[in-house]
Motif scaffolding. Sequence first.
Motif, short mmCIF file in Angstrom:
data_model
loop_
_atom_site.label_atom_id
_atom_site.label_comp_id
_atom_site.label_asym_id
_atom_site.label_seq_id
_atom_site.Cartn_x
_atom_site.Cartn_y
_atom_site.Cartn_z
N ILE A 63 0.84 -1.20 0.00
CA ILE A 63 0.00 0.00 0.00
C ILE A 63 0.87 1.25 0.00
O ILE A 63 0.60 2.22 -0.72
CB ILE A 63 -0.95 -0.01 1.22
N ASN A 64 1.95 1.23 0.79
CA ASN A 64 2.87 2.37 0.83
C ASN A 64 3.56 2.57 -0.52
O ASN A 64 3.80 3.71 -0.94
CB ASN A 64 3.91 2.16 1.92
N THR A 65 3.87 1.48 -1.21
CA THR A 65 4.47 1.58 -2.54
C THR A 65 3.50 2.26 -3.50
O THR A 65 3.88 3.14 -4.29
CB THR A 65 4.86 0.19 -3.07
N ALA A 66 2.22 1.85 -3.44
CA ALA A 66 1.19 2.45 -4.31
C ALA A 66 1.01 3.94 -4.00
O ALA A 66 0.85 4.76 -4.92
CB ALA A 66 -0.13 1.70 -4.14
N LEU A 82 10.92 -1.69 -6.94
CA LEU A 82 11.84 -2.60 -6.25
C LEU A 82 11.51 -2.73 -4.76
O LEU A 82 11.98 -3.65 -4.09
CB LEU A 82 13.28 -2.12 -6.41
N GLN A 83 10.69 -1.81 -4.25
CA GLN A 83 10.27 -1.90 -2.86
C GLN A 83 9.30 -3.06 -2.63
O GLN A 83 9.13 -3.51 -1.50
CB GLN A 83 9.61 -0.59 -2.41
N GLN A 136 14.74 1.80 -0.80
CA GLN A 136 14.15 2.49 0.34
C GLN A 136 13.02 1.66 0.95
O GLN A 136 12.22 1.05 0.23
CB GLN A 136 13.62 3.86 -0.09
N ASN A 137 12.98 1.64 2.26
CA ASN A 137 11.87 1.01 2.97
C ASN A 137 10.56 1.72 2.57
O ASN A 137 10.50 2.95 2.63
CB ASN A 137 12.11 1.12 4.47
N PRO A 138 9.49 1.00 2.13
CA PRO A 138 8.29 1.66 1.62
C PRO A 138 7.70 2.76 2.51
O PRO A 138 7.38 3.85 2.01
CB PRO A 138 7.31 0.49 1.43
N PRO A 139 7.54 2.53 3.85
CA PRO A 139 7.02 3.64 4.68
C PRO A 139 7.92 4.87 4.66
O PRO A 139 7.43 6.01 4.60
CB PRO A 139 6.95 3.01 6.08
#
Length: 227
Positions: A63-66, A82-83, A136-139
């Motif tokens: 969801i964070n990626t979107a 890539l996340q 990068q970490n998605p959040p």
Amino acid sequence: MNHGKCGIWRMLIYSFGVMAVSLGIVLCKKCNLGISPVSSIPFVLEEMTGLSFGKMTMLFHMINTAIQLVLMKKVWDMKIYLQIPLGLVFGIVIDFFQRQVVFDGNYLVYQITALVLSIFFTALGMVCMLHMNLIQNPPDGVVKCFCDRTGLELGKGKIYYDCFCVMISMVLGIVFLKKIRGFGVATVLSAIFVGKTISWIRMVLEQVQRQVNSDKRMAALQNKNLK
């Protein structure tokens, strides 16, 4: 050291960072004193659905990626896509530690120890991931995109994001579970001390690096004098 060896070391350090952050998340969950802000939504979703904490973390990361793609107004961005595999790895590692980390969370001394270790491992893992500058970490990616779009300072953006996650988890808990779940002293202490611990670890690493560079210069000077 050649580029190939540097790349391998970066991947190893980054992988260690992913494992350390995952262990920190699990320790915070198992201390029974609350959950870290960024994990509050997966925690509530786990209780709502009965699916594992790791699987809900995977969903949360996707969801964070979107959200990043929406904020960036892009349909395709390889660095963001890539996340997705990174989020899957996080979920798998979290479920692994969920099975392996076992202690009696009813004793206060164990709870406090687990919380302190949670803050340390989370901070250490974040430093490793950030310094390697790979995926990068998605959040964290959402926070960065939001700050880039609004001009907000990164630290403030992180605070707003954490508060938003906690509020959403509270709403989900009240609506679907009829109670607030996951909010506690660990939520507050994680929000305060993870950032401070990151700064402390960075300071220590910088001091070590300065000492190593100084020793190298001294060794080079001594070799030059001997010649």
